[in-house]
Design an enzyme around this catalytic site. Structure first.
Site, PDB file in Angstrom:
ATOM      1  N   ARG A 100       3.530  -5.851   4.560  1.00  0.00           N
ATOM      2  CA  ARG A 100       3.453  -5.029   5.879  1.00  0.00           C
ATOM      3  C   ARG A 100       2.067  -4.564   6.507  1.00  0.00           C
ATOM      4  O   ARG A 100       1.966  -5.042   7.816  1.00  0.00           O
ATOM      5  CB  ARG A 100       4.323  -3.445   5.667  1.00  0.00           C
ATOM      6  CG  ARG A 100       4.252  -2.761   6.825  1.00  0.00           C
ATOM      7  CD  ARG A 100       4.469  -1.266   6.434  1.00  0.00           C
ATOM      8  NE  ARG A 100       6.044  -0.979   6.340  1.00  0.00           N
ATOM      9  CZ  ARG A 100       5.995   0.003   5.375  1.00  0.00           C
ATOM     10  NH1 ARG A 100       5.315   1.168   5.125  1.00  0.00           N
ATOM     11  NH2 ARG A 100       7.536   0.315   5.239  1.00  0.00           N
ATOM     12  N   ARG A 104      -2.616  -5.242   2.032  1.00  0.00           N
ATOM     13  CA  ARG A 104      -1.957  -4.957   0.825  1.00  0.00           C
ATOM     14  C   ARG A 104      -0.554  -5.628   1.007  1.00  0.00           C
ATOM     15  O   ARG A 104      -0.011  -5.665   1.950  1.00  0.00           O
ATOM     16  CB  ARG A 104      -1.495  -3.351   0.919  1.00  0.00           C
ATOM     17  CG  ARG A 104      -2.696  -2.655   0.563  1.00  0.00           C
ATOM     18  CD  ARG A 104      -2.675  -1.314   1.091  1.00  0.00           C
ATOM     19  NE  ARG A 104      -2.999  -1.367   2.559  1.00  0.00           N
ATOM     20  CZ  ARG A 104      -2.652  -0.288   3.288  1.00  0.00           C
ATOM     21  NH1 ARG A 104      -2.197   0.935   2.820  1.00  0.00           N
ATOM     22  NH2 ARG A 104      -3.111  -0.416   4.653  1.00  0.00           N
ATOM     23  N   ARG A 122      14.964   3.766  -2.647  1.00  0.00           N
ATOM     24  CA  ARG A 122      15.244   2.426  -2.339  1.00  0.00           C
ATOM     25  C   ARG A 122      16.486   2.288  -3.313  1.00  0.00           C
ATOM     26  O   ARG A 122      16.909   1.294  -4.028  1.00  0.00           O
ATOM     27  CB  ARG A 122      14.121   1.759  -3.348  1.00  0.00           C
ATOM     28  CG  ARG A 122      13.142   1.509  -2.498  1.00  0.00           C
ATOM     29  CD  ARG A 122      11.961   0.918  -3.264  1.00  0.00           C
ATOM     30  NE  ARG A 122      11.054   1.910  -4.385  1.00  0.00           N
ATOM     31  CZ  ARG A 122      10.012   1.510  -5.061  1.00  0.00           C
ATOM     32  NH1 ARG A 122       9.642   0.099  -4.918  1.00  0.00           N
ATOM     33  NH2 ARG A 122       9.531   2.333  -5.988  1.00  0.00           N
ATOM     34  N   ASP A 282      12.925  10.337   3.567  1.00  0.00           N
ATOM     35  CA  ASP A 282      13.508   9.524   4.648  1.00  0.00           C
ATOM     36  C   ASP A 282      15.098   9.605   4.886  1.00  0.00           C
ATOM     37  O   ASP A 282      15.793   9.971   3.942  1.00  0.00           O
ATOM     38  CB  ASP A 282      13.206   7.979   4.383  1.00  0.00           C
ATOM     39  CG  ASP A 282      11.777   7.440   4.285  1.00  0.00           C
ATOM     40  OD1 ASP A 282      10.940   8.353   4.922  1.00  0.00           O
ATOM     41  OD2 ASP A 282      11.483   6.699   3.604  1.00  0.00           O
ATOM     42  N   ASP A 319       7.429   7.789   6.398  1.00  0.00           N
ATOM     43  CA  ASP A 319       7.763   6.306   6.500  1.00  0.00           C
ATOM     44  C   ASP A 319       8.291   6.086   7.800  1.00  0.00           C
ATOM     45  O   ASP A 319       9.575   6.261   7.855  1.00  0.00           O
ATOM     46  CB  ASP A 319       8.159   5.669   5.445  1.00  0.00           C
ATOM     47  CG  ASP A 319       7.679   4.398   4.973  1.00  0.00           C
ATOM     48  OD1 ASP A 319       6.828   3.897   5.599  1.00  0.00           O
ATOM     49  OD2 ASP A 319       7.858   3.679   3.929  1.00  0.00           O
TER      50      ASP A 319
END
Ligand SMILES: *Cc1c(COP(=O)(O)O)cnc(C)c1O
Ligand code: SF4
Length: 356
Positions: A100, A104, A122, A282, A319
């Site tokens: 992204r 990195r 996740r 999130d 995020d």
């Protein structure tokens, strides 16, 4: 118990069934009882005997218990609303690699974790099934990193990469280090918290010393998690010459109070772990019940500021959906807010609208 200090024993003896959890937890709440029978069809459950022992068998509000027992809220359609449908679908052309930010790249070596955290962002990717990548699958990842010379850092994550044998992990890290433009290796792992016995393993410690510096980034959420075993694990990692940082997720009913966070971050710097990020939770299906308003996090941050050493201050971040990256949450960075609509400036400078 004879093998309690052996990480392999801990992994082999994980509690992975509703019956196993029912044996340990008395007086389950209705939400937990329903979770044990229904949630397990959608999301994995699992806990090491070590981490289970930290949970209060009597008290449903125990912060460790809340991280491991599924509750019906996780799949309740009345609770799991306004989820981000695009969350996590951002893996690129090469499986198990997410690139992204220009410098990195994130590599996920396995889907397995010692503990399946109820708040895992996740959640849809871990544990179903538990599977490590093969060396054949690793080749295109390696080639991609080799080709893309702007990548300076490789972040090794999962699942939890430290469930791999030391031999496998060493193989992947040594291969990555062969690439000239890779300057930094970071390992994202929760094992120091939920399986500290991993760092009693002399072979692993020898390897960590060999490849030092590797930035170890772990995930403590509550002061209760800082035990004698954890202190030993952290001391052992630090002796290998590797820095340890921590990412905490802000979780309703677990750590959403200024005093809890203050104690957590104080205890972390006392054992030599630097608080790095405090993540806002999130809007992902299965974890919405753990979300707090942004104001809760901002209030915690202003509580910490001025009370705690700068060493103990994490960066509060969110995020952005659609792979827009992390933004720092402070009144300066939240450009504007209209009801549910939030406007942020992302890492490229672009203004991003985010409704939640
Ligand atoms: C979080 C993240 C990183 C690391 O970001 P830092 O701000 O350097 O910790 C890298 N790649 C992806 C895809 C990420 O989500
Ligand atoms: S250890 Fe990390 S990746 Fe694994 S379940 Fe917990 S939060 Fe998710």
């Amino acid at each position: 118990m004879e093998n309690f200090d052996d990480w392999r024993w801990q992994l082999r003896n994980r509690i992975r069934t509703p019956e196993g959890l029912r044996k340990y937890f008395k007086n389950l709440t209705e939400d937990e009882e329903k979770g044990l029978s229904l949630v397990v069809k959608q999301f994995p459950i699992g806990v090491t005997p070590y981490y289970l022992n930290l949970a209060d068998p009597e008290d449903p509000s125990c912060p460790v218990r809340r991280q491991i027992i599924p509750t019906y809220s996780e799949i309740d359609p009345k609770v799991q609303t306004s989820c981000d449908p695009n969350a996590l679908e951002e893996e690129g052309q090469i499986p198990h690699l997410t690139h992204r930010y220009p410098d990195r790249a994130l590599v996920t070596l396995t889907t397995m974790c010692p503990v399946y955290c109820r708040h895992c962002m996740r959640k849809r990717k871990v544990g179903k099934p538990e599977r490590a990548i093969t060396e054949e699958e690793f080749r295109p990842i390696w080639d991609y990193i080799k080709r893309n010379t702007q990548i300076r850092e490789v972040l090794i994550s999962g699942g939890d990469p430290l469930v791999l044998s030391t031999e496998k992990l060493a193989y992947y890290i040594r291969e990555i280090k062969k690439i000239d433009h890779i300057e930094v290796i970071r390992i994202g792992t929760r094992t120091p918290v939920i399986l500290p016995q991993r760092f009693y393993d002399e072979d692993l410690l020898r390897f960590l010393e060999e490849v030092s510096p590797v930035w170890v980034v772990t995930h403590f959420n509550h002061p209760k998690e800082i035990t004698e075993e954890v202190k030993t694990a952290v001391r052992n990692i630090r002796k290998t010459g590797n820095p340890i940082l921590n990412q905490t997720v802000l979780l309703k009913g677990i750590n959403d109070s200024p005093l809890t966070m203050e104690e957590l971050f104080r205890k972390l710097i006392a054992i030599g772990v630097k608080p790095y990020y405090l993540f806002h939770c999130d809007p992902i299906y299965g974890v919405v019940h753990f979300r707090t308003p942004i104001e809760v996090g901002l209030k915690i941050m202003s509580h910490l500021r001025g009370r705690l050493s700068g060493l103990a201050q994490p960066v509060y971040a969110l995020d952005l959906p659609g792979g827009k990256g992390k933004v720092v949450l402070s009144p300066q960075y939240l450009l504007k807010r209209e009801g549910k609509k939030h406007y942020f400036r992302d890492y490229t400078g672009e203004v991003v609208e985010y409704e939640f």
